[in-house]
Design an enzyme around this catalytic site. Sequence first.
Site, short mmCIF file in Angstrom:
data_model
loop_
_atom_site.label_atom_id
_atom_site.label_comp_id
_atom_site.label_asym_id
_atom_site.label_seq_id
_atom_site.Cartn_x
_atom_site.Cartn_y
_atom_site.Cartn_z
N TYR A 116 0.84 -1.19 0.00
CA TYR A 116 0.00 0.00 0.00
C TYR A 116 0.88 1.24 0.00
O TYR A 116 1.79 1.37 0.82
CB TYR A 116 -0.90 0.01 1.24
CG TYR A 116 -1.78 1.23 1.34
CD1 TYR A 116 -2.86 1.39 0.48
CD2 TYR A 116 -1.56 2.20 2.31
CE1 TYR A 116 -3.69 2.50 0.57
CE2 TYR A 116 -2.37 3.31 2.41
CZ TYR A 116 -3.44 3.46 1.54
OH TYR A 116 -4.26 4.56 1.63
N ASP A 142 9.35 2.45 -0.19
CA ASP A 142 8.32 3.15 0.57
C ASP A 142 8.52 2.79 2.03
O ASP A 142 8.15 1.71 2.49
CB ASP A 142 6.93 2.72 0.09
CG ASP A 142 5.81 3.46 0.82
OD1 ASP A 142 6.08 4.06 1.88
OD2 ASP A 142 4.68 3.44 0.33
N LYS A 154 4.98 9.07 9.05
CA LYS A 154 4.69 8.54 10.38
C LYS A 154 5.70 8.97 11.44
O LYS A 154 5.55 10.02 12.04
CB LYS A 154 4.52 7.02 10.32
CG LYS A 154 3.33 6.59 9.45
CD LYS A 154 3.08 5.12 9.52
CE LYS A 154 1.97 4.67 8.58
NZ LYS A 154 0.65 5.16 8.91
#
Length: 436
Positions: A146, A241, A274
């Site tokens: 994702y 990612d 994050k």
Amino acid sequence: MPHITDLNQALFDRAKKVIPGGVNSPVRAFRAVGGTPRFIQRAQGAYIWDANGQRYTDYIGSWGPMILGHGHPAVVEAVQKAVLEGFSYGAPTEREVELAEEILRLVPSMDMVRLVSSGTEAAMSTIRLARGATGRSKLIKFEGCYHGHADALLVKAGSGLATFGNPTSAGVPAEVVQHTVVLEYNNIQQLEEAFALQGREIACLMMEPICGNMNFVRASVPFVKRCRELCTEHGSLLVFDEVMTGFRVALGGAQSVYAQAIPGFEPDMTVMGKVIGGGMPLAAFGAKRAVMEHLAPLGSVYQAGTLSGNPVATACGLATLKEISKPGFYDALAQKTRALINGMSQAATAAGIPFCGDSEGGMMGFYLLEKLPQNYAQVMKTDSAGFNQLFHGLLDRGVYIAPALYEAGFVSAAHTDSDIEATVVAAQEVFQLLLK
């Protein structure tokens, strides 16, 4: 005393009248596991409290950012000071430079970095930059990885090996994803065939080195090594990612973990989020100077954001990075995370429940399977009904894990050995009930 779900249910009913599904991000709705979502009132350390005042040991950690736990004093102090100075300026600040310098110091595969406000924005901008830098259109992604909800990434694999993607969300025209090639994770043969067929057209290969939306699936070392070799051979950019893994699995991110097994390894581009925001909306993407200089205002690839480099978010991120850089931080974090997975595994084995789990740093995942999965198809074989029972059994015992079996979990520095032990005891009780 009201029933534990009364106030949460009342808020959920209100929310559904004004917010689609009653939530602002789908997994929060508890659709996968059933029941009423908990509306969180406050948090401190390793704990969160819902609208009824019920305390839970938190293994979501805002889906990864809260690596220090909630309300860490040094982070709170930095944020409070920044708030008093100003919320947002729409102009550059010294703190943006400081955060960029710190990120680059810790992740040496990049020469320059651009700050944005979300992981989706960072991934979307990375793809645009990769296409602009290479002059190519196609991108490779892997089923189960994702990278945010940008249109070009909301695709699943077609029937063929390297076919065009098909949209998996309404509102995404087929032509938008026609340049997205979706392959099976950890499948070297598919990877080699895709590059043999379309290598000259591939701008970038984007991957999660550890997939957190298949719960926890590692890219094998041979797979990562082959990704690196093929991208180099065909002039494509390898994108890691690390929105989820960056500063979560190790101080240098997952790329530093793979570099230990693959001498000289580094990706061409990195996407982060994050942890670098410490719980504030902040993300980033970076690469070598030659690639990053294609970005406006230096180059012709446009990217902009009103709140990019927000002074409060950067203060939060800088304070977080300072704390996690202290000696021994990751050793202690990894030890606690492994203790949790090992304890749950032993509890499941004692109860005769199929169970397997894995962890790296403060990131973890587990399945009600005999063997750790290597790709999305294998993940789908896990016992979803059993997981739902486990989720609610733990929730009833004050343990909050992700309300979906496809989501990774997170341990923070604020979790104590007692928290871990209590969680294992709770899991042991639930596993015993699963037998009945």
